[in-house]
Design a protein around this motif. Structure first.
Motif, PDB file in Angstrom:
ATOM      1  N   LYS A 104       0.690  -1.018   0.060  1.00 51.47           N
ATOM      2  CA  LYS A 104       0.013  -0.045  -0.147  1.00 51.47           C
ATOM      3  C   LYS A 104       0.796   1.228   0.190  1.00 51.47           C
ATOM      4  N   GLU A 105       2.013   0.955   0.753  1.00 54.72           N
ATOM      5  CA  GLU A 105       2.805   2.326   0.844  1.00 54.72           C
ATOM      6  C   GLU A 105       3.516   2.814  -0.377  1.00 54.72           C
ATOM      7  N   SER A 106       3.747   1.763  -1.324  1.00 58.02           N
ATOM      8  CA  SER A 106       4.551   2.138  -2.669  1.00 58.02           C
ATOM      9  C   SER A 106       3.765   3.198  -3.406  1.00 58.02           C
ATOM     10  N   ASN A 107       4.557   4.218  -3.946  1.00 60.20           N
ATOM     11  CA  ASN A 107       3.910   5.203  -4.826  1.00 60.20           C
ATOM     12  C   ASN A 107       3.301   4.746  -6.052  1.00 60.20           C
ATOM     13  N   GLN A 108       3.711   3.499  -6.574  1.00 60.11           N
ATOM     14  CA  GLN A 108       2.939   3.067  -7.488  1.00 60.11           C
ATOM     15  C   GLN A 108       1.533   2.319  -7.404  1.00 60.11           C
ATOM     16  N   SER A 109       1.159   2.313  -5.869  1.00 57.63           N
ATOM     17  CA  SER A 109      -0.055   1.258  -5.527  1.00 57.63           C
ATOM     18  C   SER A 109      -1.115   2.568  -5.853  1.00 57.63           C
ATOM     19  N   TYR A 110      -2.338   1.974  -6.003  1.00 56.30           N
ATOM     20  CA  TYR A 110      -3.469   2.851  -6.414  1.00 56.30           C
ATOM     21  C   TYR A 110      -3.973   3.303  -4.961  1.00 56.30           C
ATOM     22  N   HIS A 111      -3.767   2.517  -4.037  1.00 57.52           N
ATOM     23  CA  HIS A 111      -3.908   2.897  -2.453  1.00 57.52           C
ATOM     24  C   HIS A 111      -3.130   4.312  -2.237  1.00 57.52           C
ATOM     25  N   TYR A 112      -1.844   4.417  -2.772  1.00 55.81           N
ATOM     26  CA  TYR A 112      -1.263   5.498  -2.583  1.00 55.81           C
ATOM     27  C   TYR A 112      -1.841   6.622  -3.439  1.00 55.81           C
ATOM     28  N   PHE A 113      -2.173   6.366  -4.600  1.00 58.90           N
ATOM     29  CA  PHE A 113      -2.649   7.193  -5.757  1.00 58.90           C
ATOM     30  C   PHE A 113      -4.078   8.097  -5.178  1.00 58.90           C
ATOM     31  N   MET A 114      -4.859   7.025  -4.663  1.00 59.83           N
ATOM     32  CA  MET A 114      -6.150   7.839  -4.209  1.00 59.83           C
ATOM     33  C   MET A 114      -6.009   8.389  -3.016  1.00 59.83           C
ATOM     34  N   HIS A 115      -5.142   8.243  -2.175  1.00 62.14           N
ATOM     35  CA  HIS A 115      -4.984   8.937  -0.986  1.00 62.14           C
ATOM     36  C   HIS A 115      -4.265  10.174  -1.304  1.00 62.14           C
ATOM     37  N   GLN A 116      -3.410  10.159  -2.474  1.00 60.98           N
ATOM     38  CA  GLN A 116      -2.758  11.399  -2.737  1.00 60.98           C
ATOM     39  C   GLN A 116      -3.424  12.344  -3.353  1.00 60.98           C
ATOM     40  N   HIS A 117      -4.395  12.094  -4.246  1.00 56.89           N
ATOM     41  CA  HIS A 117      -5.215  12.794  -4.950  1.00 56.89           C
ATOM     42  C   HIS A 117      -6.665  13.127  -4.650  1.00 56.89           C
ATOM     43  N   LEU A 118      -7.030  12.114  -3.550  1.00 56.05           N
ATOM     44  CA  LEU A 118      -8.303  12.641  -2.870  1.00 56.05           C
ATOM     45  C   LEU A 118      -8.659  12.406  -1.778  1.00 56.05           C
ATOM     46  N   PHE A 119      -8.531  11.216  -1.051  1.00 51.74           N
ATOM     47  CA  PHE A 119      -8.708  10.818   0.322  1.00 51.74           C
ATOM     48  C   PHE A 119      -8.050  11.861   1.336  1.00 51.74           C
ATOM     49  N   VAL A 195       3.429  -2.309 -21.001  1.00 47.18           N
ATOM     50  CA  VAL A 195       3.989  -1.099 -21.849  1.00 47.18           C
ATOM     51  C   VAL A 195       3.873   0.363 -21.379  1.00 47.18           C
ATOM     52  N   ASP A 196       2.396   0.381 -21.473  1.00 46.15           N
ATOM     53  CA  ASP A 196       1.807   1.592 -21.243  1.00 46.15           C
ATOM     54  C   ASP A 196       2.105   1.836 -19.467  1.00 46.15           C
ATOM     55  N   ALA A 197       2.341   1.197 -18.593  1.00 47.27           N
ATOM     56  CA  ALA A 197       2.609   1.218 -17.427  1.00 47.27           C
ATOM     57  C   ALA A 197       4.256   1.543 -17.376  1.00 47.27           C
ATOM     58  N   SER A 198       4.876   1.049 -18.115  1.00 46.19           N
ATOM     59  CA  SER A 198       6.561   0.873 -17.905  1.00 46.19           C
ATOM     60  C   SER A 198       6.889   2.284 -17.337  1.00 46.19           C
ATOM     61  N   GLY A 199       6.729   3.374 -17.730  1.00 44.38           N
ATOM     62  CA  GLY A 199       7.288   4.577 -17.175  1.00 44.38           C
ATOM     63  C   GLY A 199       7.140   4.783 -15.654  1.00 44.38           C
ATOM     64  N   ASP A 200       5.919   4.222 -15.337  1.00 41.36           N
ATOM     65  CA  ASP A 200       5.530   4.535 -13.896  1.00 41.36           C
ATOM     66  C   ASP A 200       6.720   3.584 -13.026  1.00 41.36           C
ATOM     67  N   PHE A 201       7.197   2.406 -13.748  1.00 42.14           N
ATOM     68  CA  PHE A 201       7.781   1.527 -12.888  1.00 42.14           C
ATOM     69  C   PHE A 201       9.306   1.459 -13.445  1.00 42.14           C
ATOM     70  N   SER A 445      20.893   1.571  -3.963  1.00 47.17           N
ATOM     71  CA  SER A 445      19.951   1.370  -2.866  1.00 47.17           C
ATOM     72  C   SER A 445      18.377   1.590  -3.124  1.00 47.17           C
ATOM     73  N   LYS A 446      18.233   2.039  -4.419  1.00 48.97           N
ATOM     74  CA  LYS A 446      16.972   2.569  -4.881  1.00 48.97           C
ATOM     75  C   LYS A 446      15.947   1.476  -4.925  1.00 48.97           C
ATOM     76  N   THR A 447      14.875   1.446  -4.500  1.00 46.36           N
ATOM     77  CA  THR A 447      13.860   0.287  -4.565  1.00 46.36           C
ATOM     78  C   THR A 447      12.702   0.801  -5.650  1.00 46.36           C
ATOM     79  N   ILE A 448      11.997  -0.216  -6.191  1.00 48.55           N
ATOM     80  CA  ILE A 448      11.163   0.227  -7.200  1.00 48.55           C
ATOM     81  C   ILE A 448      10.079   1.023  -6.686  1.00 48.55           C
TER      82      ILE A 448
END
Length: 645
Positions: A104-119, A195-201, A445-448
């Motif tokens: 959930k804490e990953s900035n690619q997660s939709y949990h993160y996305f929804m809290h960042q943009h709305l919740f 492919v469309d999501a590859s830039g995010d990851f 040391s960077k994580t995905i």
């Protein structure tokens, strides 16, 4: 003028100057000039629904989507909460999907996305937020999906479902092959989706292979569905969804079975619908000059003939008989169109001195112009108009190239690591203040999903900057005429950028006012997968509007080029600049100086070709089209559209 309104479930659409006939369309849709206006209207419908439920002391159950399409809707909802008192206290939400596995804490997660943009910005109760859990153990997934369905049912069902659409035709993550009766489940992602999501990851290899998604049947049980699509890169799948047959190969077509669905589109996404692409095949048209030109070019391509060979019979047999009935002959129409295209062609993009310019795209005077070439990223200049760029310099104009963003996120970690290790072997710390060992440690040391450190971003930006200097020197530009704005909206270290702010516009405004250009060239290619081109163009529009009262702006013309994704249609081109074989090779070499963008392009969209290949093929295709229409034969052509700001 186009007016669109949504009141509850009633959506009306009018387009002046064109007879509207939707006989080919199987899903109700409305078309807006831009995604911002459309998003505000969608947000208003959601807000009205929330308030109407509050008045009845009922819960409002929303199905929510992620991705780039709904971001502006969420921004408007947040604004209404803060400025108009819109409360989310009675709102229950169910998100469509989530990658699996995904913390959930990953900035690619939709949990993160929804809290960042709305919740995080509204007063919704945490217990009312439901998002598929990407951390559920594999053996517990089936039960989790059953429970998710039951939770929706127990909440009373979805009152409103917000959707986007993928290039595969997926809604949620219901990929091709999904059944109409499918429920919430785990699914394997299609290659195109990855492919469309590859830039995010930071590369396709890091994209999760699976996802949890609501099913098609879950979505279809919603009382109201609004699907949003923005940009020309969605045009093909939108046409197939709205006008094609229902098929599991395009899961979005199942929405044809829903009696309260509306597709909300911008002009780019709607551009291939028959009533917009070829309205003369649908019904009567009001023939504006632009529509007439578009139709004649289409007729040439449809009949495989040049303009001057078209006959009355060609017009009559292809839905254009009313052009002849209005009193024109095929001969008159053909000659006029031939002249229109002929007058777009010029080898003098800055205007040809001491000549009659009445039939030329640019002014003859002043003979030597001040020119700003805005480039959103540090390579769009040479990719999109490298030949024209070189001509302007060669013909004696005072040319300035202005790179609007650093482009740092498009440099791979491997590329940055290579430079950092070389520099670290040479010096411990250079005059830029970068500690290269710290950069090496940070990358290793960077994580995905982790954003780059400020020093890593700085190094990646410097890589792009030095590549730009190499390319512009090769073109013939002086270093002092190369400018880097590093606009703040871009500098997040992540694919997701900040909104355009006053400081961004002020930076653009300052350089325009300093140079006082007679010509401004800017990127009008809004198919950029991550939206940077659109933000950069909006900054230019805002800056030029703020400067409009300045005397020098009376002599300033704005020309839009297109980049690596799409070219202007022939009927849209106002200036066509031919390139010789030598100029094509010069442009190719200038692009290749951007070495970090070669071979492993992170943000190439749906085209696997390298940028120099795309640009060359596009320019040669434009030249071939002019040739087939009966104009002169050239090796390649760069195209521009004049914009009245």
């Amino acid at each position: 003028m186009r007016t669109t309104s949504i009141i509850g479930n009633d959506i009306s659409f009018k387009k002046a100057g064109q007879f509207e006939d939707t006989r080919f369309e199987k899903i109700h849709n409305v078309i807006f000039k831009n995604s911002t206006d459309a998003s505000i209207i969608v947000a208003q419908e959601i807000a009205d629904l929330i308030r109407s439920k509050q008045e009845k002391n009922k819960k409002c159950v929303l199905g929510l989507a992620t991705g780039s399409s709904p971001i502006k809707v969420y921004q408007e909802l947040v604004r209404m909460h803060k400025e108009e008192g819109l409360s989310f206290d009675n709102v229950v939400t169910f998100n469509l999907d989530e990658y699996y596995p995904m913390p959930k804490e990953s900035n690619q997660s939709y949990h993160y996305f929804m809290h960042q943009h709305l919740f995080n910005h509204v007063d919704i109760r945490p217990e009312n937020i439901n998002i598929p859990d990407g951390t559920v153990a594999l053996e517990d997934l089936n039960q989790f999906c059953v429970d998710y369905e039951m939770n929706i049912k127990n909440a009373g069902g979805l009152d409103f479902q917000l959707l986007g659409i993928g290039r595969t035709g997926h809604v949620g993550f219901n990929e091709p092959g999904s059944h109409i009766n499918s429920g919430t489940r785990i699914i394997t992602l299609d290659h195109i989706t990855k492919v469309d999501a590859s830039g995010d990851f930071n590369g396709i290899g890091n994209v999760p292979k699976k996802a949890i998604t609501m099913g098609v049947s879950t979505i279809l049980r919603s009382k109201r569905i609004v699907l949003m699509a923005w940009g020309q890169n969605k045009a093909s799948i939108i046409k197939r969804t709205i006008q094609g047959d229902i098929s599991s190969e395009v899961p979005a077509t199942f929405l044809q079975n829903h009696n309260n669905t509306t597709f909300v589109l911008d002009e780019g996404a709607a551009s291939e619908l028959t009533r917009l692409e070829t309205p003369w095949l649908v019904g009567e048209c009001i023939w504006t000059e632009q529509l007439k030109n578009k139709a004649i070019v289409w007729l040439c391509q449809h009949t495989n003939q040049s303009i001057l060979k078209l006959t009355d019979r060609d017009y009559n047999n292809n839905g254009m008989s009313d052009l002849l009935a209005a009193g024109s002959s095929a001969y008159d129409l053909n000659i006029n169109m031939f002249n229109v295209l002929q007058h777009t062609i010029t080898g003098w993009p800055g205007g040809k001195p001491n000549t009659d310019d009445s039939h030329r795209p640019e002014r003859a005077n002043p003979a030597k112009k001040r020119v700003i070439l805005f480039s959103p990223h540090p390579d769009d200049d040479v990719i999109s108009m490298g030949g024209t760029f070189a001509k302007l310099i060669k013909q004696g104009h005072d040319v300035h190239v202005v790179y609007q963003t650093s482009g740092n996120i498009a440099v791979t970690d491997d590329e940055a690591l290579k430079f950092a290790e070389v520099c670290n072997d040479f010096v411990e710390k250079d005059k830029s203040g970068i500690n290269f060992q710290a950069v090496i440690d940070s990358i290793n040391s960077k994580t995905i999903g982790q954003s780059d450190s400020p020093e890593v971003r700085k190094l990646k930006g410097l890589i792009r900057r030095r590549e730009s200097y190499a390319a512009t020197r090769y073109i013939g530009l002086k270093d002092e005429n190369t400018h880097f704005l590093d606009m703040p909206f871009y500098e997040t270290g992540m694919v997701q950028k900040k909104p355009l702010g006053p400081e961004d516009i002020a930076i653009v405004k300052e350089i325009i006012e300093r140079i006082k250009p007679h010509q401004v060239f800017a990127a009008g290619d809004l198919a950029d997968p991550h939206g940077t081109h659109e933000v950069c163009l909006n900054a230019i529009f805002a800056a030029m509007k703020a400067l409009k009262s300045k005397p020098f702006m009376n002599d300033c013309w704005l020309w839009l080029y297109r980049g690596a994704w799409h070219e202007w249609d022939i009927h849209e081109i106002d200036m066509a600049v031919p390139l010789s074989p030598d100029e094509v090779m010069l442009k190719r070499q200038a692009i290749l100086y951007h070495q970090s963008q070669k071979d492993r392009v992170m943000f190439q969209g749906n085209d696997s070709r390298e940028f120099w290949v795309r640009a060359e093929d596009r320019n040669k295709s434009t030249a071939k089209l002019y040739d087939k229409l009966g104009l002169a034969e050239y090796e390649a052509i760069e195209a521009f559209k004049r914009f009245e700001y």
